[in-house]
Every structure is written in C-alpha cells, then in structure tokens.
Write an enzyme that holds these catalytic residues in place. Structure first.
Site, PDB file in Angstrom:
ATOM      1  N   ASP A 178     -19.314 -27.683 -27.207  1.00 59.61           N
ATOM      2  CA  ASP A 178     -18.185 -27.534 -26.291  1.00 59.61           C
ATOM      3  C   ASP A 178     -18.696 -27.237 -24.884  1.00 59.61           C
ATOM      4  O   ASP A 178     -19.872 -26.926 -24.692  1.00 59.61           O
ATOM      5  CB  ASP A 178     -17.228 -26.426 -26.772  1.00 59.61           C
ATOM      6  CG  ASP A 178     -17.906 -25.064 -26.893  1.00 59.61           C
ATOM      7  OD1 ASP A 178     -19.127 -25.014 -27.185  1.00 59.61           O
ATOM      8  OD2 ASP A 178     -17.236 -24.031 -26.700  1.00 59.61           O
ATOM      9  N   GLU A 183     -18.612 -22.193 -28.588  1.00 59.56           N
ATOM     10  CA  GLU A 183     -19.489 -21.187 -27.970  1.00 59.56           C
ATOM     11  C   GLU A 183     -18.881 -20.653 -26.688  1.00 59.56           C
ATOM     12  O   GLU A 183     -19.073 -19.498 -26.336  1.00 59.56           O
ATOM     13  CB  GLU A 183     -20.868 -21.799 -27.681  1.00 59.56           C
ATOM     14  CG  GLU A 183     -21.939 -20.758 -27.347  1.00 59.56           C
ATOM     15  CD  GLU A 183     -22.030 -20.395 -25.867  1.00 59.56           C
ATOM     16  OE1 GLU A 183     -22.720 -19.404 -25.556  1.00 59.56           O
ATOM     17  OE2 GLU A 183     -21.422 -21.062 -25.019  1.00 59.56           O
TER      18      GLU A 183
END
Ligand SMILES: [Zn+2]
Length: 434
Positions: free
Chosen positions: A83, A147
């Site tokens: 991400d 994350e």
C-alpha cells in the site's frame, strides 16, 4: 551478479506496481489485491508457490518461501508493503499513479515508499531462478497490506494468524535504510536501520464546567486543554541514548573527526551539521500535538475538549514517557493511548549487519555505512512479535539533490533508474550471502 533482465525488470515492476492504485486512507477502503496478484504472478514465474492471504476482502498479503542450501541455518524474512499513502494529483508534475519513466526516472506514489523495494525483491528472486542460484538461508518473502494505516489487515494479521509461515525466521530486512544521504560536503552516507522508536498516539481529554460564554468560568475545558497541549508541545525531552543511537553518533563523529566521548549530545548534533538529521529525531522521546477538537458555538463554553498528540519513545523509556505525560497534562486533563506500538532495537555488531555493510560498500565504495534508529515505525514492529529482529535495508543510490526523506509521503515522489539498478545489485549480493 544480477543479470541485465533483472535490471530491466526492476524498472518495469516499480512502474507496474505504481500504476496499481493502492492508496491507503486508513478507512479500510484500500484494495491491495491487484498489486498482490501482480507480485504473486512474478514469484510464481520464478518457480515459487506464493500464498495470498486476507483478513478482509481485497486486503491481500503475499507470502512465499525459498528453501536455502543450509537447512540448519535460521531463516531470513524479506518484507515490503504494497500500500501507499494517498496523493493529490493536482499537486504533482507527473500523475502519481502513472508510473511514468521520464529521463531515466520512475515517477509516482510508492517510487521510494516502497514499491521500489518490492520490485527489487521480485527482480532478484527471478534472476536467481534463471541462474539457478539458491540462498544459504531459507528466505521468507512477504508483501504486506495496510502498513500505512494500522497494519491490522497486513503484518499484524500475518503474525497473529499465520505465524507458521515465518517459522525459523530470526532476522528480517525491510523498509527504509541503505539509501544515500548526502551531507552537503560531498560525503555519501548509507544509514542502515537498526531500531525504531515506539509509537504512542495519545488522546487528551479535558473536562470542565459548561456554560454561557459571557459568564465567569474558572473551569473552562478549552483553557485547560490548551494549557496542557502547550506544555507538551514546548517540553524539552532529555536525551536518552539507546545502543543503536549511541553507535550512530559514534560512527558519525568518527567520520567528521569529532571526539564524541566528552561532548554532550546537543553540542555533538550541532557539530555534525547536516548529518545531524540522521539522528536528531532519535536522541530523545517526542510528543507533537497534532489535532484539537472542542466547542460548537462561540458563546458557549463546552464541557469537554479533546486533543491528539503524536508521541514517540525510545527503547527502555516507556515508563518515563508516561510519567512525563502525567506531569505535563496535570490534574485537569486525562490522557490515554489511542494507539501504541513497541520500540525496536537491533544489534549493530551482528554478522547480518556486517553483511549488509559489505554489500553496500561493494557497489558504493565511496560511501560510509552507519547504523541509525528510525524515528517512526514499520512492519518490523509487528514481525518482532515473532521474535524477528528487524533491520531497515532497502538499498538505493540517490544523486545529490534528491532528498530521500522528503520523497517519503512527499509530492513528486520518484526514483532514478540507476538507483533501482544499484538496489538490485546490492540486494542480490546481500541475499546470496545473508
Ligand atoms: Zn513505507
């Protein structure tokens, strides 16, 4: 050595991953699955059998294992997140999800944080399959979701629910480290991550007496909260040197010929000049007020006022951090942890650290490798719950004028093709011998 195809593929994969929009706004609407499938297909192309794992639909993680030649050796975790933080296209010179390669530079969100590293890992593993290379240790490759928010759907989920996939892993490498830091006087420094400050996101609440804004009110929640927020924001935290920060200061002092032993920390930071940026945020705890929320009308004193503070603490200082917050908030303001994550500390005299150093120096002989502590946190915090000692090692050779720290979460995030090539060569060299 990494082959020419690996050098081509790292550019293709960085660009390809950037084109898959995995912006994580923290509300659970991010969809890493297409990026996870992209990575998994390329691992499968290298003869591996990657697993796709989800806690929530679309929030996909990828894990694969490569068997090492020495079955008695501990395994090494190699991880990167899929991400990215969001990007406002209007602010950018190149569309943030274009992955455009222009004048030898790959542009877009994730170019340094951290689709570049994901691409480097894929390119190296695939070149090994072509060349018949096997690492000494088992390698566990993990590409994670989430994350950039809580990690609950990513590394948190993997460590809670699938610890068996990380069996035998004692050490790991991941985000942020071994990039070029230019000190402004021609020196190139390569800081390798060997610790992270802990995260302490705080919620402060002040209660008081609600009432009319024209009346006397000595129990005003807004005044109480504002006073506490000011005390926190202005507090000068005392230096607390962890072994990693001490080692970082010593290495930098040696580089500049400064006698670190007799110098107090703040004087030392001054003497280090621009290089102080590598350590200044980690010689002490910190607490930055970031959000305020109170009231609904100008002539009404509210009964409650709330603030949020971004606190960070060093290994071994958590109790002191809490006691200081008790003092700074005072009797009229309550505080609590809204979110808390551990601080990390990794040994800088470990053989693994020496191997990272050697790999960087082979391809950047003019560079100076130093350990450093990260001011914020990465997925290594979650993996530490499995007993995995985490290092920040995502090698990138950057030209002067490209500020790595400013590119992280910044506008016009980009990475030179030559930096990716360096990363592939260093990672290849390191992982073969790790
Ligand atoms: Zn990141």
């Amino acid at each position: 050595m990494a082959d020419q195809l690996a050098l081509d593929e790292v550019v293709e994969f960085t660009s390809g991953l950037i084109r898959i929009d995995t912006a994580n706004r923290g509300g659970g609407d991010c969809r890493e699955r297409p990026a996870a499938e992209y990575a998994a297909e390329r691992l499968a192309g290298a003869g591996l059998e990657p697993l796709l794992l989800e806690r929530a639909p679309g929030r996909t993680n990828v894990v694969a294992r490569i068997a090492g030649t020495d079955p008695s050796a501990d395994a090494l975790l190699v991880h990167g997140h899929l991400d990215v933080v969001p990007a406002e296209a209007a602010d950018w010179r190149v569309h943030p999800f274009s992955g455009e390669v222009r004048d030898g530079v790959v542009w877009g969100r994730g170019a340094v944080d951290m689709k570049n590293m994901d691409a480097m890992i894929l390119a190296v593993i695939r070149s090994w399959a072509r060349q018949g290379v096997r690492p000494r240790r088992d390698l566990v490759i993990a590409f994670t979701a989430d994350e950039e928010a809580s990690a609950e759907d990513g590394s948190g989920f993997l460590t809670d629910r699938h610890p068996e996939l990380f069996e035998g892993c004692t050490e790991g490498i991941g985000e942020s480290g071994a990039f070029t830091f230019h000190d402004g006087s021609g020196r190139e420094i390569y800081p390798i991550g060997a610790g992270e400050r802990g995260t302490a996101w705080l919620k402060l609440s002040a209660r008081g007496r609600a009432g009319h804004g024209s009346k006397v009110n000595r129990e005003n929640a807004v005044t109480r909260l504002a006073a506490a927020v000011t005390r926190i924001g202005e507090h000068r935290w005392p230096p607390r040197l962890t072994p990693t920060v001490r080692a970082a200061l010593d290495a930098l002092a040696a580089l500049y010929g400064i006698d670190a032993g007799t110098t107090d920390v703040d004087t030392l930071l001054e003497k280090l000049g621009p290089a102080a940026r590598l350590v200044e945020a980690t010689v002490r705890n910190s607490a930055n007020p970031t959000m305020l929320d109170a009231g609904y009308k100008v002539n009404v004193v509210p009964g409650e006022a709330v603030a949020h503070v971004d606190g960070r603490f060093l290994t071994g200082t958590e109790e002191e951090f809490a006691a200081t917050l008790d003092q700074l908030t005072g009797p009229d303001v309550r505080w609590e942890f809204a979110h808390r994550e551990v601080a990390l500390q990794a040994p800088v005299d470990a053989p693994l650290f020496a191997r990272m150093r050697t790999a960087v120096q082979e391809f950047a002989p003019e560079g100076h490798v130093v350990p450093y502590c990260m001011s914020g946190g990465t997925d290594a915090k979650q993996f530490s719950r499995l007993g995995i000692t985490g290092y920040g090692f995502s090698p990138l050779k950057l030209p002067a004028g490209l500020d790595h720290q400013a590119l992280f979460h910044g506008v016009d995030e980009r990475v030179p093709v030559t930096a990716l090539h360096f990363g592939v060569r260093v990672l290849d060299r390191f992982l073969r011998t790790a």
